[in-house]
Design an enzyme around this catalytic site. Structure first.
Site, PDB file in Angstrom:
ATOM      1  N   SER A 310     -35.944  -3.638  31.587  1.00 37.42           N
ATOM      2  CA  SER A 310     -35.480  -4.955  31.113  1.00 37.42           C
ATOM      3  C   SER A 310     -34.610  -5.702  32.086  1.00 37.42           C
ATOM      4  O   SER A 310     -34.380  -6.902  31.909  1.00 37.42           O
ATOM      5  CB  SER A 310     -34.733  -4.772  29.793  1.00 37.42           C
TER       6      SER A 310
HETATM    7  S1  VPP Z   1     -34.122  -3.196  23.500  1.00 38.95           S
HETATM    8  O1  VPP Z   1     -33.807  -3.649  26.501  1.00 38.95           O
HETATM    9  O2  VPP Z   1     -31.327  -0.279  25.158  1.00 38.95           O
HETATM   10  O3  VPP Z   1     -30.826   0.085  23.036  1.00 38.95           O
HETATM   11  O4  VPP Z   1     -38.222  -1.614  25.143  1.00 38.95           O
HETATM   12  O5  VPP Z   1     -39.608   2.041  27.866  1.00 38.95           O
HETATM   13  O6  VPP Z   1     -41.693  -1.045  26.362  1.00 38.95           O
HETATM   14  O7  VPP Z   1     -44.319  -1.311  27.012  1.00 38.95           O
HETATM   15  N1  VPP Z   1     -33.768  -0.968  24.671  1.00 38.95           N
HETATM   16  N2  VPP Z   1     -36.276  -1.080  26.133  1.00 38.95           N
HETATM   17  N3  VPP Z   1     -39.525   0.238  26.563  1.00 38.95           N
HETATM   18  N4  VPP Z   1     -41.537   0.887  27.592  1.00 38.95           N
HETATM   19  N5  VPP Z   1     -44.155   0.403  28.460  1.00 38.95           N
HETATM   20  C1  VPP Z   1     -34.857  -1.872  24.415  1.00 38.95           C
HETATM   21  C2  VPP Z   1     -32.619  -2.414  23.136  1.00 38.95           C
HETATM   22  C3  VPP Z   1     -32.847  -0.968  23.549  1.00 38.95           C
HETATM   23  C4  VPP Z   1     -35.566  -2.276  25.660  1.00 38.95           C
HETATM   24  C5  VPP Z   1     -34.573  -2.725  26.728  1.00 38.95           C
HETATM   25  C6  VPP Z   1     -31.532  -3.068  23.994  1.00 38.95           C
HETATM   26  C7  VPP Z   1     -32.318  -2.522  21.678  1.00 38.95           C
HETATM   27  C8  VPP Z   1     -31.565  -0.329  23.944  1.00 38.95           C
HETATM   28  C9  VPP Z   1     -37.564  -0.870  25.790  1.00 38.95           C
HETATM   29  C10 VPP Z   1     -38.118   0.425  26.285  1.00 38.95           C
HETATM   30  C11 VPP Z   1     -37.876   1.486  25.225  1.00 38.95           C
HETATM   31  C12 VPP Z   1     -40.190   1.106  27.360  1.00 38.95           C
HETATM   32  C13 VPP Z   1     -38.851   1.796  24.291  1.00 38.95           C
HETATM   33  C14 VPP Z   1     -36.649   2.086  25.224  1.00 38.95           C
HETATM   34  C15 VPP Z   1     -42.230   1.916  28.365  1.00 38.95           C
HETATM   35  C16 VPP Z   1     -43.311   1.347  29.211  1.00 38.95           C
HETATM   36  C17 VPP Z   1     -42.237  -0.205  27.114  1.00 38.95           C
HETATM   37  C18 VPP Z   1     -38.546   2.761  23.324  1.00 38.95           C
HETATM   38  C19 VPP Z   1     -36.351   3.048  24.265  1.00 38.95           C
HETATM   39  C20 VPP Z   1     -43.626  -0.393  27.512  1.00 38.95           C
HETATM   40  C21 VPP Z   1     -45.563   0.279  28.858  1.00 38.95           C
HETATM   41  C22 VPP Z   1     -37.309   3.403  23.324  1.00 38.95           C
HETATM   42  C23 VPP Z   1     -45.700  -0.457  30.159  1.00 38.95           C
HETATM   43  O8  VPP Z   1     -34.598  -2.110  27.801  1.00 38.95           O
END
Ligand code: VPP
Length: 613
Positions: A310
């Site tokens: 992100s």
């Molecule tokens: S939002 O902000 O930091 O608490 O979505 O690893 O999404 O499509 N993190 N991170 N995704 N992948 N592929 C979230 C939040 C949370 C967000 C971020 C601030 C509430 C937090 C993600 C991250 C994820 C992700 C998913 C983190 C992998 C690769 C994808 C699930 C944790 C994705 C495919 C659990 C290309 O960083």
């Protein structure tokens, strides 16, 4: 011919022959005498020649056995931080060596030599006999030792044992700065890091001198100086030792608290690109480099490639704002919290409903980023990201710096651009993240990071100041209530930042292990410092977002940035909260001391002083 016949005859004819005979006799006597004389002169001359000139020749032959051209090592330049604090210094040491040919003529002296050098007699005897045909050997385990120990051995006067002045490198800050500095090898040449990058500058040029030694191998005279040693030059780094120490300490604390495997932190000065601090864990002590734990030697901040997750979103937003296809208040309906692209789905942590551009950054919406990037054509987006420094080396000059991976649009699949918009399908180094944020903070001007104080490169305007400043202001919402990085808030300052929690790619998919990021700029009004913090693989057993960038890396950012702002006397840019906090502290203190709180005017705001930058 009988001479007497002529002389006896006595006639005129005889007279002539007699005269002639005398003449001939005299002639021959002269010839023989002359020849003899010449011979004598030649002999004397030869003798003189042998005695003087050849003697010099034979003497020289003799000397050749004792005459040696010995190198005069040059002292290596000192490396200091930006304020002159020593980070690498060279102290004189001695290296004990022997002429085995000489030494082997005095086997009776070996026991005391072994005793004085702590070697076993047979180890020493073996070393000498193995080199009996050589003129030079280092006494085992006695290279670059203290002059005191060397003197004690030399004072024994063992024939054929001498000592050579060398220099030993010493790193007073040890493991806190080891990745940046690197180290030198036994010959005092840089192997890694700054020691390698600036080896020519630091090494100087060794000198040489001819020496004659007496039979006992002691230097009896310095015949002549072939050339003097040229000392190496000192090097003033951009690093601020105090901020470096803070960065190292806070990174270690976060890794210990979260059980993470590793971490990196990079602090850049926005206006100059100077690296104020760069720390990694695990680390090593570059005063004692051993072959093992090569892993700890890696300067991960410039060598490790990871998907930025992100932290990429502000770049995507900047690209779209610069292109003019969106504004900060354009709205996007991210419901129901995911967006399909063929069989692939991009999902958000939860359904954020309608968000404006700023909200996509505040809440860190993957769906929102995807919707924005679909408004950009591939080549433009690719060129914009490259201009922000991804997919190419930052030009910091650090040995082994990685360029990262940014696939060319011609190779993109249907989903690549979409996932790149929120930081996947590409890989960057922590240094590149800090550099990209510094460009945003520097009003769109990209500067190559530099490890040398005052060595600022040419700025390149890679996006407009207007857009860069807009994105920085959007990122301020991340550290304010409702944002994902409130733990990065700093009293008295507006903080712009972006959290990131990226699942680690593994075996073609994504594991339930994470990189936790926090990158940002302070103060928002004319940012002074950019910083990127990466924690690798924090423990997830506590569940929730206890392993997220906003939870794990934001506090590191907060503590190091707070320290840096204070150390560099950066005046607060959020006076209201600063004064409110002062009043709150004063009220608390007054209560504790049972007195009336002092008038709010009393708390003075620290003005900028001429502190070293
Ligand atoms: S939002 O902000 O930091 O608490 O979505 O690893 O999404 O499509 N993190 N991170 N995704 N992948 N592929 C979230 C939040 C949370 C967000 C971020 C601030 C509430 C937090 C993600 C991250 C994820 C992700 C998913 C983190 C992998 C690769 C994808 C699930 C944790 C994705 C495919 C659990 C290309 O960083």
């Amino acid at each position: 011919m009988k001479l007497g016949r002529f002389i006896k005859a006595g006639d005129g004819h005889a007279k002539k022959p007699r005269k002639r005979a005398q003449f001939d006799l005299r002639l021959r006597l002269m010839l023989v005498g002359g020849a003899l004389g010449l011979g004598a002169v030649a002999l004397v001359g030869r003798a003189v020649d042998l005695q003087l000139i050849d003697n010099a020749f034979y003497q020289q032959k003799a000397d050749a056995r004792f005459r040696r051209e010995v190198p005069i090592p040059a002292s290596r330049g000192m490396i200091t931080d930006r304020n002159g604090e020593p980070l690498a210094i060279s102290s004189p040491v001695e290296s004990l060596w022997a002429n085995p040919q000489e030494l082997s003529k005095h086997p009776d002296r070996l026991p005391e030599l072994a005793q004085a050098t702590g070697l076993s007699l047979d180890e020493l005897a073996r070393a000498v006999s193995q080199r009996a045909d050589k003129e030079f050997m280092y006494i085992p385990r006695h290279r670059r030792i203290s002059p005191v120990v060397a003197k004690r051995v030399l004072d024994l006067g063992v024939p054929g044992v001498f000592s050579q002045r060398e220099y030993r490198r010493f790193y007073p800050q040890g493991e806190a700065v080891s990745h940046v500095l690197g180290f030198t090898n036994i010959d005092d040449r840089g192997q890694e890091g700054i020691e390698l990058a600036f080896d020519d500058w630091l090494a100087g040029k060794p000198g040489a001198q001819n020496v004659i030694r007496d039979r006992h191998g002691r230097i009896v005279e310095h015949v002549n100086l072939v050339r003097a040693a040229e000392p190496g030059k000192d090097l003033v780094l951009s690093i601020d030792r105090r901020i470096q120490f803070l960065a190292h300490r806070e990174l270690r604390r976060a890794i210990e608290e979260t059980g993470a495997a590793a971490g990196s932190i990079v602090v850049l000065e926005v206006a100059t690109g100077e690296v104020l601090a760069m720390a990694n864990l695990p680390t090593y002590n570059n005063n004692r480099v051993t072959g093992e734990n090569r892993d700890a030697h890696r300067n991960r901040a410039v060598t490790d490639l990871l998907e930025p997750g992100s932290t990429m979103k502000p770049i995507t937003v900047a690209a779209a704002l610069e292109k003019g296809v969106i504004t900060p208040t354009t709205t996007f309906n991210t419901s129901p919290g995911w967006i399909a692209n063929g069989r692939f789905k991009t999902s958000d942590f939860r359904n954020y409903g309608v968000l404006d551009t700023t909200g996509i950054i505040t809440k860190s919406s993957n769906v929102g980023s995807s919707m924005i990037v679909h408004k950009l054509d591939d080549r433009y987006f690719y060129d914009f990201i490259r201009n922000m420094g991804y997919g190419r080396s930052t030009g910091s000059g650090f040995p082994g710096e990685a360029a990262g991976l940014l696939p060319d649009p011609s190779r993109w699949s249907g989903t690549d651009k979409q996932v790149m918009s929120y930081g996947y399908g590409m890989s960057v180094t922590p240094m590149q993240i800090a550099h990209a944020y510094a460009t945003l903070g520097n009003h769109g001007r990209a500067l190559p990071p530099t490890f040398v104080k005052g060595n600022t490169g040419e700025p390149r305007q890679v996006l407009s100041a207007k857009v860069a400043d807009e994105v920085v202001r959007m990122m301020q919402t991340v550290t304010e209530p409702g944002g994902t990085g409130t733990r990065a808030a700093i009293l008295g300052y507006h903080v712009a930042g972006k959290s990131g929690t990226a699942r680690k790619a593994s075996g073609g998919g994504y594991a339930r292990r994470y990189f936790a990021f926090f990158a940002g700029l302070v103060p928002v009004n004319d940012p002074r410092f950019a910083m990127a913090v990466v924690i690798d693989d924090p423990d997830t057993s506590k569940g929730g977002s206890t392993y997220g960038g906003g939870y794990v890396s934001a506090p590191v950012f907060q503590r190091v940035m707070d320290g840096a702002l204070r150390l560099m006397d950066v005046p607060p840019d959020d006076i209201e909260t600063w004064l409110a906090a002062q009043a709150a502290n004063e009220a608390k203190l007054a209560r504790q001391q049972g007195r009336a709180p002092a008038a709010p005017g009393a708390a003075s705001v620290p003005a900028a002083t001429g502190a070293p930058r």
